[in-house]
Design a protein around this motif. Structure first.
Motif, PDB file in Angstrom:
ATOM      1  N   GLU A  61       0.828  -1.219   0.000  1.00 14.00           N
ATOM      2  CA  GLU A  61       0.000   0.000   0.000  1.00 14.00           C
ATOM      3  C   GLU A  61       0.858   1.264   0.000  1.00 14.00           C
ATOM      4  O   GLU A  61       0.436   2.310  -0.475  1.00 14.00           O
ATOM      5  CB  GLU A  61      -0.901   0.030   1.234  1.00 14.00           C
ATOM      6  N   LYS A  62       2.080   1.144   0.571  1.00 15.29           N
ATOM      7  CA  LYS A  62       2.916   2.341   0.704  1.00 15.29           C
ATOM      8  C   LYS A  62       3.230   2.973  -0.657  1.00 15.29           C
ATOM      9  O   LYS A  62       3.501   4.151  -0.753  1.00 15.29           O
ATOM     10  CB  LYS A  62       4.183   2.030   1.491  1.00 15.29           C
ATOM     11  N   LEU A  63       3.154   2.178  -1.734  1.00 20.83           N
ATOM     12  CA  LEU A  63       3.407   2.737  -3.073  1.00 20.83           C
ATOM     13  C   LEU A  63       2.358   3.786  -3.437  1.00 20.83           C
ATOM     14  O   LEU A  63       2.621   4.714  -4.194  1.00 20.83           O
ATOM     15  CB  LEU A  63       3.425   1.640  -4.135  1.00 20.83           C
ATOM     16  N   LYS A  64       1.150   3.613  -2.879  1.00 22.29           N
ATOM     17  CA  LYS A  64       0.052   4.532  -3.204  1.00 22.29           C
ATOM     18  C   LYS A  64       0.327   5.946  -2.704  1.00 22.29           C
ATOM     19  O   LYS A  64      -0.237   6.915  -3.206  1.00 22.29           O
ATOM     20  CB  LYS A  64      -1.262   4.023  -2.601  1.00 22.29           C
ATOM     21  N   THR A  65       1.196   6.073  -1.708  1.00 24.02           N
ATOM     22  CA  THR A  65       1.485   7.398  -1.153  1.00 24.02           C
ATOM     23  C   THR A  65       2.402   8.199  -2.082  1.00 24.02           C
ATOM     24  O   THR A  65       2.648   9.379  -1.853  1.00 24.02           O
ATOM     25  CB  THR A  65       2.176   7.275   0.217  1.00 24.02           C
ATOM     26  N   LEU A  66       2.931   7.528  -3.102  1.00 25.85           N
ATOM     27  CA  LEU A  66       3.891   8.168  -3.998  1.00 25.85           C
ATOM     28  C   LEU A  66       3.184   8.682  -5.241  1.00 25.85           C
ATOM     29  O   LEU A  66       2.435   7.951  -5.873  1.00 25.85           O
ATOM     30  CB  LEU A  66       4.928   7.102  -4.390  1.00 25.85           C
TER      31      LEU A  66
END
Lengths: 486, 98
Positions: B39-44
């Motif tokens: 999910e952390k990729l979505k913050t980029l």
């Protein structure tokens, strides 16, 4: 004979050419060591004794005629992911048990041309998926520096066998750190060449845009010598780079005055063991004393690399491993119809981790999720590559730890895949960017376990890395083979 | 939870894997955790970023259209789990009413 253990490929070659020792004697010496120690370490899936003796005899004949060969008569082990004609190649999987390749991988062909002796096929995580070699379908390889610990993975058999001198040198493969991490955990030298530098033909595919073959050796010289044999363009691999590879031994011994070493601030984070940090920084100081300068750099997208990698590599794996269907080779379990046969064959043939990655890869590619995962990962991959490009504008090599910790205990992380994945946090970005990188020993932790220092180079600039690694090795003069195996 | 039992079962089918109830249980939990981490990729913000599919920008190489040796039938079939003459034999794919 024990002096043979301390010799590199050049010194052994001299001895062989002067006929002070024959390849047959050298091969018997290594086969005896395998018999003595491999019951403890479990590095070889298959010892090819008969083949080895035949190759050694033929090498001796060539030597007696004064023929040349860069590896003439040198006993070497190969990771069991590389196809060897007429010799079982399993990828440490039940699904390929009994598979006899009808051809040699290009690297195997190249080694044969130079007269090497094949000792056997080395253990690994099934289909190179893992960081501990515990995912082998056949056995768990141990770390020679502490047999309660794993050797790293996925090329754990190659690293452990090389460290314990159950071969002169070996080949492994690296998709997200599978050469460098086990090389680091076992106190050996490991090189992942630039993507496309070494042909992948005959390397059983896991993630095709990331996989690379490279050497694991006890010395930097041997790493360069092995690279000289396996590098170069191959028309059988469409991603092979059409440039001539240099002689990698030429840079050995050159100074590093004026070299700019980049230290990424994002890599010296929390969670890294104090002994690892200290040892790597000591290595950097040593390089500084030899005339290099140190610059702090930033690779801001590093924290996204592991997530990106596990989307890209599982997606590619789910596609690559679709070929194991019980039709053309390998295991077949009969079913009530063809779909049932596929399902039974694959369910019986693949292990836990391989299934986990196929499921994950199929999911991220499935309709409705593609954009959120695979497309996004491809974009982040571009950003990660960009980080390195920017960094290499101001430095010549980048130095980091290979892993945040030293070798962990057998069983410690096997039930927690995410934690296992995070152990490759420093090696993964390099594969995503296609760059070359090396693992070179830089010390031991308080428990006597080896620590690896990673040198990352510019694309196609393996030479600068080798030069740097050689300076470090010459200055540190670390113990290469654990006492118990001398 | 990022992924349900039903989704794991469906993905298992797409992947041609027969999963036991224990496996479905385990993979629902583990794959769920891994997807949560991703999910952390979505913050980029990646708007306008070109996707990389291969690390090295190499042009597709095209070989000359010449004849060169390839595997013989025997070599190609040497690892076949089941064969019939020069063919790989598989269970019936098209059902025929008799």
């Amino acid at each position: 004979m024990d002096r043979l253990l301390q010799m590199n490929i050049e010194e052994l070659g001299d001895l062989l050419r002067k006929r002070e020792v024959s390849s047959l004697e050298l091969t018997h010496f290594y086969l005896d060591r395998i018999k003595k120690y491999d019951n403890t370490l479990h590095t070889y899936i298959k010892v090819t004794e008969e083949e080895a003796l035949k190759m050694a005899k033929s090498a001796d004949e060539r030597l007696s005629k004064g023929e040349e060969g860069k590896l003439l008569g040198i006993p070497i082990g190969l990771k069991d992911i590389l196809c060897t004609v007429g010799i079982e190649t399993t990828c440490a999987s039940k699904i390929l048990k009994g598979f006899i390749p009808p051809y040699d991988a290009t690297v195997v062909n190249l080694l044969k041309k130079e007269g090497f002796v094949l000792l056997g096929k080395l253990n690994m995580d099934e289909f190179a998926m893992g960081s501990s070699t515990e995912n082998s379908a056949f056995m768990v390889t141990k770390n020679p520096w502490d047999i309660e610990r794993i050797p790293g993975g996925s090329s754990g058999g190659s690293a452990s066998a090389t460290a314990a001198a159950l071969c002169v040198a070996s080949l492994g493969t690296d998709t997200g750190g599978s050469i460098r991490q086990p090389a680091g955990f076992c106190g050996t030298v490991g090189m992942k060449p630039t993507y496309g530098r070494v042909s992948r033909y005959g390397l059983i595919a896991f993630a095709s845009s990331l996989d690379q073959i490279g050497p694991i050796t006890r010395t930097v010289y041997d790493c360069a010598a092995m690279m000289n044999v396996i590098s170069g363009y191959d028309p059988f691999d469409s991603t092979s780079i059409p440039v001539k590879a240099p002689d990698y031994t030429e840079v050995l011994g050159r100074d590093i005055k004026g070299m700019r070493i980049g230290i990424p601030k994002e890599y010296f984070i929390e969670g890294i063991e104090p002994d690892v940090r200290e040892s790597v920084m000591k290595g950097v100081t040593l390089l500084e004393r030899q005339g290099a300068s140190v610059i702090e750099i930033s690779l801001p997208h590093s924290e996204y690399a592991v997530a990106t990698y596990y989307i890209v590599c599982t997606a590619e794996a789910s596609s690559n491993l679709a070929r194991y269907d019980g039709v053309k080779y390998g295991l077949r379990i009969d079913g009530k119809d063809i779909i049932d046969m596929y399902k039974k064959t694959r369910s019986m043939g693949f292990g836990k981790e391989v299934k986990r990655r196929i499921i994950l890869g199929t999911y991220v590619l499935s309709s409705g999720y593609y954009d959120a995962y695979y497309r996004k990962a491809g974009q982040v991959r571009t950003l990660i590559r960009g980080d390195f490009e920017k960094a290499f504008n101001i430095c010549d090599v980048i130095v980091t730890p290979v892993s945040p910790t030293t070798a962990f205990k057998v069983g410690e992380k096997i039930d927690d895949p995410l934690t296992m994945y995070l152990s490759d946090i420093f090696t993964i970005p390099v594969n995503l960017a296609g760059l070359p990188a090396m693992s070179v020993p830089c010390g031991f932790d308080r428990n006597g376990l080896p620590i690896g220092l990673q040198i990352i180079g510019k694309a196609l600039d393996e030479e600068t890395m080798i030069k740097t690694a050689y300076v470090l090795e010459s200055e540190l003069k670390l113990k290469k083979i654990p006492e118990e195996f001398l | 939870m990022k992924i349900t039992r039903e989704e794991i079962e469906y993905i298992g089918h797409l992947s041609r894997l027969e999963l036991s109830p224990e496996e479905v249980e385990m993979y629902t939990l583990q794959v769920g955790r891994i997807l949560e981490y991703m999910e952390k990729l979505k913050t980029l913000n990646t708007e306008g970023v070109v996707s990389t599919s291969h690390a090295m920008p190499i042009k597709a190489t095209i070989r000359d259209d010449g004849v060169s040796p390839s595997f013989t039938i025997e070599e190609s079939l040497s690892n076949a789990p089941d064969r019939f003459g020069a063919f790989f034999r598989v269970p019936p794919i098209i059902e025929v009413d008799e």
